[in-house]
Design a protein around this motif. Sequence first.
Motif, PDB file in Angstrom:
ATOM      1  N   PRO A   1      -3.109   1.826  -2.412  1.00 25.39           N
ATOM      2  CA  PRO A   1      -4.351  -0.004  -2.590  1.00 25.39           C
ATOM      3  C   PRO A   1      -5.087   0.544  -1.503  1.00 25.39           C
ATOM      4  O   PRO A   1      -6.460  -0.141  -0.936  1.00 25.39           O
ATOM      5  CB  PRO A   1      -3.026  -0.867  -2.250  1.00 25.39           C
ATOM      6  CG  PRO A   1      -1.843  -0.604  -3.069  1.00 25.39           C
ATOM      7  CD  PRO A   1      -2.257   0.524  -2.294  1.00 25.39           C
ATOM      8  N   GLN A   2      -4.760   1.142   0.032  1.00 23.11           N
ATOM      9  CA  GLN A   2      -5.334   0.851   0.769  1.00 23.11           C
ATOM     10  C   GLN A   2      -6.295   1.892   1.125  1.00 23.11           C
ATOM     11  O   GLN A   2      -7.290   1.991   1.806  1.00 23.11           O
ATOM     12  CB  GLN A   2      -4.513   1.433   2.625  1.00 23.11           C
ATOM     13  CG  GLN A   2      -3.893  -0.212   2.438  1.00 23.11           C
ATOM     14  CD  GLN A   2      -3.027  -0.169   4.101  1.00 23.11           C
ATOM     15  OE1 GLN A   2      -3.263   0.257   4.608  1.00 23.11           O
ATOM     16  NE2 GLN A   2      -2.679  -1.564   3.886  1.00 23.11           N
TER      17      GLN A   2
ATOM     18  N   LYS B   1      -7.277   3.322  -1.301  1.00 26.71           N
ATOM     19  CA  LYS B   1      -8.378   2.698  -2.468  1.00 26.71           C
ATOM     20  C   LYS B   1      -9.893   1.272  -1.757  1.00 26.71           C
ATOM     21  O   LYS B   1     -10.601   1.843  -2.496  1.00 26.71           O
ATOM     22  CB  LYS B   1      -7.874   1.866  -3.912  1.00 26.71           C
ATOM     23  CG  LYS B   1      -8.581   2.181  -5.460  1.00 26.71           C
ATOM     24  CD  LYS B   1      -8.195   0.851  -6.564  1.00 26.71           C
ATOM     25  CE  LYS B   1      -6.322   1.724  -6.867  1.00 26.71           C
ATOM     26  NZ  LYS B   1      -5.620   0.841  -8.036  1.00 26.71           N
ATOM     27  N   ALA B   2      -9.240   1.226  -1.020  1.00 27.02           N
ATOM     28  CA  ALA B   2     -10.276   0.228  -0.303  1.00 27.02           C
ATOM     29  C   ALA B   2     -10.990   1.216   0.635  1.00 27.02           C
ATOM     30  O   ALA B   2     -12.581   0.871  -0.112  1.00 27.02           O
ATOM     31  CB  ALA B   2      -9.342  -0.556   0.327  1.00 27.02           C
ATOM     32  N   ILE B   3     -10.389   2.002   0.959  1.00 29.06           N
ATOM     33  CA  ILE B   3     -11.519   2.336   1.941  1.00 29.06           C
ATOM     34  C   ILE B   3     -12.631   3.374   0.749  1.00 29.06           C
ATOM     35  O   ILE B   3     -14.179   3.329   0.871  1.00 29.06           O
ATOM     36  CB  ILE B   3     -11.293   3.920   2.469  1.00 29.06           C
ATOM     37  CG1 ILE B   3      -9.655   2.932   3.843  1.00 29.06           C
ATOM     38  CG2 ILE B   3     -11.779   4.627   3.355  1.00 29.06           C
ATOM     39  CD1 ILE B   3     -10.150   2.098   4.881  1.00 29.06           C
TER      40      ILE B   3
ATOM     41  N   ARG C   1     -13.612   2.641  -2.138  1.00 31.26           N
ATOM     42  CA  ARG C   1     -14.856   1.535  -2.180  1.00 31.26           C
ATOM     43  C   ARG C   1     -15.435   1.110  -1.521  1.00 31.26           C
ATOM     44  O   ARG C   1     -16.779   0.742  -1.299  1.00 31.26           O
ATOM     45  CB  ARG C   1     -13.898   0.078  -3.263  1.00 31.26           C
ATOM     46  CG  ARG C   1     -13.377   0.549  -4.524  1.00 31.26           C
ATOM     47  CD  ARG C   1     -13.003  -1.096  -4.943  1.00 31.26           C
ATOM     48  NE  ARG C   1     -11.878  -0.393  -6.346  1.00 31.26           N
ATOM     49  CZ  ARG C   1     -11.055  -1.455  -7.609  1.00 31.26           C
ATOM     50  NH1 ARG C   1     -10.232  -1.347  -5.827  1.00 31.26           N
ATOM     51  NH2 ARG C   1     -10.545  -0.993  -8.279  1.00 31.26           N
TER      52      ARG C   1
END
Lengths: 215, 215
Positions: B92-93, B95-97, B99
């Motif tokens: 998730p981290q 993925k956040a980067i 996005r």
Amino acid sequence: MPARPVLYSYFRSSCAWRVRIALALKGIDYETVPVNLIKDGGQQFSKEFQTLNPMKQVPALKIDGITIGQSLAIIEYLEETRPTPRLLPQDPQKKAIVRMISDLIASGIQPLQNLSVLKQVGEEKQLPWAQEAITSGFNALEQILRSTAGKYCVGDEVSMADLCLVPQVANAQRFKVDLSHYPTICQINKALLALEAFQVSHPSRQPDTPAELRA
Amino acid sequence: MTDKPVLYSYFRSSCAWRVRIALALKGIDYETVPVNLIKDGGQQFSKEFQTLNPMKQVPALKIDGITIGQSLAIIEYLEETRPTPRLLPQDPQKKAIVRMISDLIASGIQPLQNLSVLKQVGEEKQLPWAQEAITSGFNALEQILRSTAGKYCVGDEVSMADLCLVPQVANAQRFKVDLSHYPTICQINKALLALEAFQVSHPSRQPDTPAELRA
């Protein structure tokens, strides 16, 4: 024991407001570090803030050991790591529509009328420029919502699209856009503002809200 | 038997190019319906196209019985329904980067230099305006990539961020931005352009590419 998340926010920033709504809806307790976008030439330009967020914008969220910029990237991260209540539908097609509406606002309208762009446009032209950006986007949004909306933007559940809509309507009001052309947008906005998360996160209720604007 | 997806695209649109790369990477066969953004006053303004996509923009993708606008919403839908190869990290981290970087480009740079905005800015000011939008964004992007990049934007796997980067670099070149300040961006761009998906989707190789620009 993990520290509380830290939100770098400006009371009036519509992008920061989106994240504040998400945090409120998900019941996530956080600390606000105000970044005044106007004072001192704009505190977002400080060396310190630039190191934290090279984009020199709010919001930025320090959480779980990382710092994330870009409101929708933040919200998607919150959705994945704190999944209840849900802000994105499970159905991939409904989810796509939520993202489409969110992007329409977050890419198609707001950046065109943000502080930096308005500075470049120049004081005389700012109001018509911002109005054009918003009416252009709202013309499309109103049309789309007529087929997607229930109580809220997509059906009857609050979603990321709603988090984008309310702050953008507030911007529209600030720029004196005639909202009478957008009955669906107004109806949804009204329904959302009745919810607590949209109230506690409101620009008029933030730690950095100036006294004269405080609710 | 389902119909092939239909992509409404303009050869030179950086937003459409992002989606073309995604379709190529995922091996999705599709039909192109060209929408010329300049001819006939702009074919995106036709009544027909406006009914299909109220935003009057490309790309739009007709797939699985729905039509989705906004390039990143389209790509996220493709990711969820045709998950291999992956375009978003599982973590998730990370993925956040991915996005965050995608949004930096798709909200923070491209809309400020798109066709409609440049029309409003006026011919004389178009070039410096576009250059300002891109350099401002690339200054931030270069700084971010220095801590996130491996072979590509985020580590060593191609992600949605890379799909946004390459078309934006092409825009930068078109607007004569001095890219020597952005070595990481250039290095990643070069590595990506070596991949087949980034070549077959290139503006110079589309059904609507004008003869004089064809590869």
